[in-house]
Design a protein around this motif. Structure first.
Motif, PDB file in Angstrom:
ATOM      1  N   MET A   1       0.841  -1.198   0.000  1.00 24.50           N
ATOM      2  CA  MET A   1       0.000   0.000   0.000  1.00 24.50           C
ATOM      3  C   MET A   1       0.876   1.247   0.000  1.00 24.50           C
ATOM      4  O   MET A   1       1.971   1.247   0.538  1.00 24.50           O
ATOM      5  CB  MET A   1      -0.915   0.004   1.226  1.00 24.50           C
ATOM      6  N   ALA A   2       0.337   2.298  -0.602  1.00 21.13           N
ATOM      7  CA  ALA A   2       1.049   3.570  -0.615  1.00 21.13           C
ATOM      8  C   ALA A   2       1.079   4.163   0.781  1.00 21.13           C
ATOM      9  O   ALA A   2       0.115   4.051   1.547  1.00 21.13           O
ATOM     10  CB  ALA A   2       0.363   4.533  -1.578  1.00 21.13           C
ATOM     11  N   ILE A   3       2.207   4.784   1.125  1.00 16.70           N
ATOM     12  CA  ILE A   3       2.337   5.453   2.424  1.00 16.70           C
ATOM     13  C   ILE A   3       2.004   6.925   2.240  1.00 16.70           C
ATOM     14  O   ILE A   3       2.490   7.579   1.316  1.00 16.70           O
ATOM     15  CB  ILE A   3       3.763   5.303   2.974  1.00 16.70           C
ATOM     16  N   VAL A   4       1.179   7.453   3.129  1.00 15.78           N
ATOM     17  CA  VAL A   4       0.907   8.884   3.155  1.00 15.78           C
ATOM     18  C   VAL A   4       1.273   9.408   4.540  1.00 15.78           C
ATOM     19  O   VAL A   4       0.993   8.762   5.554  1.00 15.78           O
ATOM     20  CB  VAL A   4      -0.569   9.202   2.820  1.00 15.78           C
ATOM     21  N   VAL A   5       1.958  10.543   4.571  1.00 11.49           N
ATOM     22  CA  VAL A   5       2.299  11.193   5.833  1.00 11.49           C
ATOM     23  C   VAL A   5       1.395  12.405   5.997  1.00 11.49           C
ATOM     24  O   VAL A   5       1.330  13.259   5.111  1.00 11.49           O
ATOM     25  CB  VAL A   5       3.776  11.615   5.878  1.00 11.49           C
ATOM     26  N   GLN A   6       0.684  12.464   7.110  1.00 10.96           N
ATOM     27  CA  GLN A   6      -0.186  13.598   7.420  1.00 10.96           C
ATOM     28  C   GLN A   6       0.378  14.338   8.626  1.00 10.96           C
ATOM     29  O   GLN A   6       0.809  13.715   9.592  1.00 10.96           O
ATOM     30  CB  GLN A   6      -1.605  13.130   7.741  1.00 10.96           C
ATOM     31  N   LYS A   7       0.371  15.669   8.547  1.00 12.76           N
ATOM     32  CA  LYS A   7       0.804  16.471   9.692  1.00 12.76           C
ATOM     33  C   LYS A   7      -0.338  17.391  10.099  1.00 12.76           C
ATOM     34  O   LYS A   7      -0.953  18.059   9.273  1.00 12.76           O
ATOM     35  CB  LYS A   7       2.043  17.284   9.332  1.00 12.76           C
ATOM     36  N   TYR A   8      -0.601  17.434  11.403  1.00  8.40           N
ATOM     37  CA  TYR A   8      -1.643  18.289  11.943  1.00  8.40           C
ATOM     38  C   TYR A   8      -1.031  19.281  12.923  1.00  8.40           C
ATOM     39  O   TYR A   8      -0.354  18.898  13.878  1.00  8.40           O
ATOM     40  CB  TYR A   8      -2.719  17.451  12.642  1.00  8.40           C
ATOM     41  N   GLY A   9      -1.283  20.562  12.673  1.00  6.39           N
ATOM     42  CA  GLY A   9      -0.743  21.607  13.525  1.00  6.39           C
ATOM     43  C   GLY A   9      -1.501  21.749  14.829  1.00  6.39           C
ATOM     44  O   GLY A   9      -2.528  21.096  15.058  1.00  6.39           O
ATOM     45  N   GLY A  10      -1.001  22.652  15.686  1.00 12.64           N
ATOM     46  CA  GLY A  10      -1.574  22.807  17.010  1.00 12.64           C
ATOM     47  C   GLY A  10      -3.032  23.207  17.010  1.00 12.64           C
ATOM     48  O   GLY A  10      -3.810  22.768  17.866  1.00 12.64           O
ATOM     49  N   SER A  11      -3.446  24.059  16.057  1.00 12.55           N
ATOM     50  CA  SER A  11      -4.854  24.474  16.002  1.00 12.55           C
ATOM     51  C   SER A  11      -5.759  23.319  15.609  1.00 12.55           C
ATOM     52  O   SER A  11      -6.949  23.317  15.940  1.00 12.55           O
ATOM     53  CB  SER A  11      -5.024  25.634  15.017  1.00 12.55           C
ATOM     54  N   SER A  12      -5.238  22.323  14.915  1.00  7.89           N
ATOM     55  CA  SER A  12      -6.036  21.175  14.486  1.00  7.89           C
ATOM     56  C   SER A  12      -6.300  20.196  15.619  1.00  7.89           C
ATOM     57  O   SER A  12      -7.253  19.407  15.550  1.00  7.89           O
ATOM     58  CB  SER A  12      -5.326  20.440  13.336  1.00  7.89           C
ATOM     59  N   GLU A 170       0.845  15.434   3.456  1.00  7.56           N
ATOM     60  CA  GLU A 170      -0.307  16.317   3.596  1.00  7.56           C
ATOM     61  C   GLU A 170      -0.120  17.150   4.863  1.00  7.56           C
ATOM     62  O   GLU A 170      -0.013  16.614   5.958  1.00  7.56           O
ATOM     63  CB  GLU A 170      -1.599  15.504   3.688  1.00  7.56           C
ATOM     64  N   ILE A 171      -0.064  18.472   4.704  1.00  4.51           N
ATOM     65  CA  ILE A 171       0.142  19.377   5.831  1.00  4.51           C
ATOM     66  C   ILE A 171      -1.183  20.068   6.129  1.00  4.51           C
ATOM     67  O   ILE A 171      -1.670  20.865   5.323  1.00  4.51           O
ATOM     68  CB  ILE A 171       1.234  20.423   5.525  1.00  4.51           C
ATOM     69  N   TYR A 172      -1.774  19.752   7.269  1.00  4.22           N
ATOM     70  CA  TYR A 172      -3.081  20.283   7.636  1.00  4.22           C
ATOM     71  C   TYR A 172      -2.935  21.406   8.660  1.00  4.22           C
ATOM     72  O   TYR A 172      -2.166  21.297   9.616  1.00  4.22           O
ATOM     73  CB  TYR A 172      -3.960  19.174   8.216  1.00  4.22           C
ATOM     74  N   SER A 173      -3.703  22.477   8.447  1.00  2.00           N
ATOM     75  CA  SER A 173      -3.693  23.611   9.375  1.00  2.00           C
ATOM     76  C   SER A 173      -5.073  24.258   9.343  1.00  2.00           C
ATOM     77  O   SER A 173      -6.039  23.664   8.867  1.00  2.00           O
ATOM     78  CB  SER A 173      -2.607  24.616   8.975  1.00  2.00           C
ATOM     79  N   ASP A 174      -5.167  25.499   9.814  1.00  2.00           N
ATOM     80  CA  ASP A 174      -6.461  26.179   9.818  1.00  2.00           C
ATOM     81  C   ASP A 174      -6.704  26.992   8.553  1.00  2.00           C
ATOM     82  O   ASP A 174      -7.684  27.736   8.466  1.00  2.00           O
ATOM     83  CB  ASP A 174      -6.592  27.070  11.057  1.00  2.00           C
ATOM     84  N   VAL A 175      -5.847  26.871   7.552  1.00  2.00           N
ATOM     85  CA  VAL A 175      -6.055  27.532   6.261  1.00  2.00           C
ATOM     86  C   VAL A 175      -5.980  26.488   5.154  1.00  2.00           C
ATOM     87  O   VAL A 175      -5.335  25.449   5.304  1.00  2.00           O
ATOM     88  CB  VAL A 175      -5.014  28.645   6.010  1.00  2.00           C
TER      89      VAL A 175
END
Length: 386
Positions: A1-12, A170-175
Motif C-alpha cells: 500500500m502507498a504510504i501517506v504522511v499527514q501532519k496536523y498543527g496545534g490548532s487542528s 499532507e500538511i493540515y492547518s487552519d487555512v
C-alpha cells in the motif's frame, strides 16, 4: 500500500473535540487502503505556555532543559490521538521523535535533522497500524533530546515522508493552502493552487507561515509533493512540487527586522557566526569596500535579547537599526517589477529604507508600522494586475 504522511498543527488538535475529528480523518484514510503516518504538534498554545512557564523560573533558561520541557507538548498530542484512533476500531501506536529514528545534530532548540532511521515505523506499518509521531523533536547523536525550531513539525513530516518513500505529504492547518498574501492583511488575496519548491521556500524564508522553509527543502531534495490543506474545511489545497503550470506572484510581510552594518569582512564573519549560534536568520548580506550590511529576522530567533547582547559585545563597530520590517514580492522578480515596486511605494508615500532583489524576490525594507500597508499596496499594484 502507498504510504501517506499527514501532519496536523496545534490548532487542528487544540482540544479533545478537534482531536477526535482528526482521528476520524486518519481512520478514513486508513480504511481507504493507505498506510498512514501522522505527525502532530502540541495542542493549541501549549508550547507558548510551556515556554512562558520556563521564563517564570529563569528569564534565560538553559536550552537543553527547554528541549526536555517543550517536547512534552507533542507527547501529549501523540498519545491522545493514538487513543482516539484505537477507540474508533483502528490499531495505532505513538512514538516520540527519538523512538521514530530522527537523528539530529547536537544543537538544542534549533537542531537540524541529519538522518532518519524509520525502522520501527516500518515495522508497525507492516503490522497494519497507524503510526503517530510527535513532531518538532528528535535525538542527537549524543542521545540528547532536541527540538527542531519554529515549524519543526513540518520538518518532521517531510523528513519522514522522504525516508519512508511516501507517495505524498499532507500538511493540515487552519487555512486551505497558500495565498498571494496573508488574507488577514489582504482580504482579496488569491488562493495559489500550485507552487514550486523554490517559490514556497523563498516565501517561507521571508515570513510566510504556512510551511516551514527547512521542510520545503527536504521535500525538494526528495521530490516529495506537499499538499497544504485545511483540517476542517475540505476542498481547495495548494500543492508544492518541482514543476507547476501556473504558480503566481505573492507578497509576504515580515516584522521584527533589524539591519546591521559592520565595518569589514572580519566583523561580518563574526556577526554571521553569532547569528548562526543563536539560530538568528540572516539574509541579504552585502559586502562593499566601506563595510557590510545584513538583515536579521529577530522575530524568528529563540532569544533575540541574548543574541543582540553578544553582537554588540563581540562584533567590532557593529551598528544596528531596529524597528524595521520587510514587504517582499516573491515570483517574477524582473527589473521591470523592481521599478514597479519602487513606484508603487512612492505613490503611497511609503519610505523604502532599502530594496534588495535576487532571482526570485524583491524585498523592500520599511518601518515596521508600514509593513501591512506596504503588503496591501504591492498586492494591489502588482499581484492583482497580473
Amino acid at each position: 500500500m502507498a504510504i501517506v504522511v499527514q501532519k496536523y498543527g496545534g490548532s487542528s488538535v487544540a482540544d479533545v473535540e478537534k482531536l477526535g475529528r482528526v482521528a476520524e480523518k486518519v481512520v478514513a484514510a486508513r480504511r481507504a487502503g493507505e498506510d498512514v503516518v501522522v505527525v502532530v504538534s502540541a495542542m493549541g498554545k501549549t508550547t507558548d505556555q510551556l515556554l512562558a512557564l520556563a521564563k517564570q523560573v529563569d528569564e534565560t533558561p538553559p536550552r537543553r532543559e527547554l528541549d526536555m520541557l517543550l517536547t512534552t507538548g507533542e507527547r501529549v498530542s501523540m498519545a491522545l490521538l493514538s487513543m482516539a484512533i484505537q477507540k474508533r476500531g483502528v490499531d495505532a501506536i505513538s512514538f516520540t521523535g527519538s523512538q521514530s529514528g530522527i537523528i539530529t545534530n547536537d544543537r538544542h532548540f534549533d537542531a537540524r535533522i541529519i538522518e532518519v532511521r524509520p525502522h520501527r515505523i516500518e515495522d508497525e506499518l507492516a503490522r497494519g497500524k497507524v503510526v503517530i509521531i510527535a513532531g518538532y523533536q528528535g535525538m542527537s547523536y549524543r542521545r540528547e533530546i532536541t527540538t527542531l525550531g519554529r515549524g519543526g513539525s513540518d520538518t518532521t513530516a517531510i523528513a519522514l515522508a522522504a525516508a519512508l518513500g511516501a507517495a505524498r505529504a499532507e500538511i493540515y492547518s487552519d487555512v486551505d493552502g497558500v495565498y498571494s498574501a496573508d488574507p488577514r492583511v489582504v482580504p482579496d488575496a488569491r488562493h495559489l493552487p500550485e507552487l514550486t519548491y523554490e517559490q514556497m521556500q523563498e516565501m517561507a524564508d521571508v515570513g510566510a507561515k504556512v510551511l516551514n522553509a527547512q521542510a520545503v527543502e527536504f521535500a525538494r531534495r526528495a521530490g516529495i509533493a506537499i499538499h497544504a490543506r485545511s483540517t476542517f474545511q475540505p476542498g481547495r489545497e495548494s500543492v508544492v512540487r518541482r514543476t507547476v503550470e501556473g504558480g503566481g506572484t505573492a507578497v509576504v510581510g515580515q516584522k521584527g527586522i533589524v539591519r546591521a552594518r559592520v565595518r569589514d569582512a572580519s566583523a561580518l564573519r563574526d556577526a554571521l557566526a553569532i547569528a548562526s549560534e543563536f539560530a538568528l536568520p540572516a539574509r541579504d548580506v552585502s559586502l562593499e569596500s566601506d563595510g557590510a550590511t545584513l538583515v536579521l529576522a529577530t522575530s524568528l530567533a529563540p532569544d533575540w535579547a541574548a543574541a543582540r547582547a553578544r553582537l554588540e559585545r563581540e562584533v567590532a563597530g557593529i551598528a544596528m537599526e531596529s524597528g524595521l520590517g520587510a514587504a517582499s514580492v516573491v515570483g517574477g522578480a524582473t527589473s521591470e517589477a523592481l521599478l514597479d515596486v519602487i513606484a508603487a511605494l512612492g505613490r503611497r508615500e511609503i519610505v523604502a529604507r532599502g530594496i534588495v532583489q535576487n532571482a526570485t524576490r524583491i524585498s523592500a525594507l520599511v518601518r515596521e508600522d508600514d509593513v501591512d500597508h506596504a503588503v496591501q499596496t504591492l498586492h494591489e499594484e502588482i499581484v492583482a494586475k497580473e
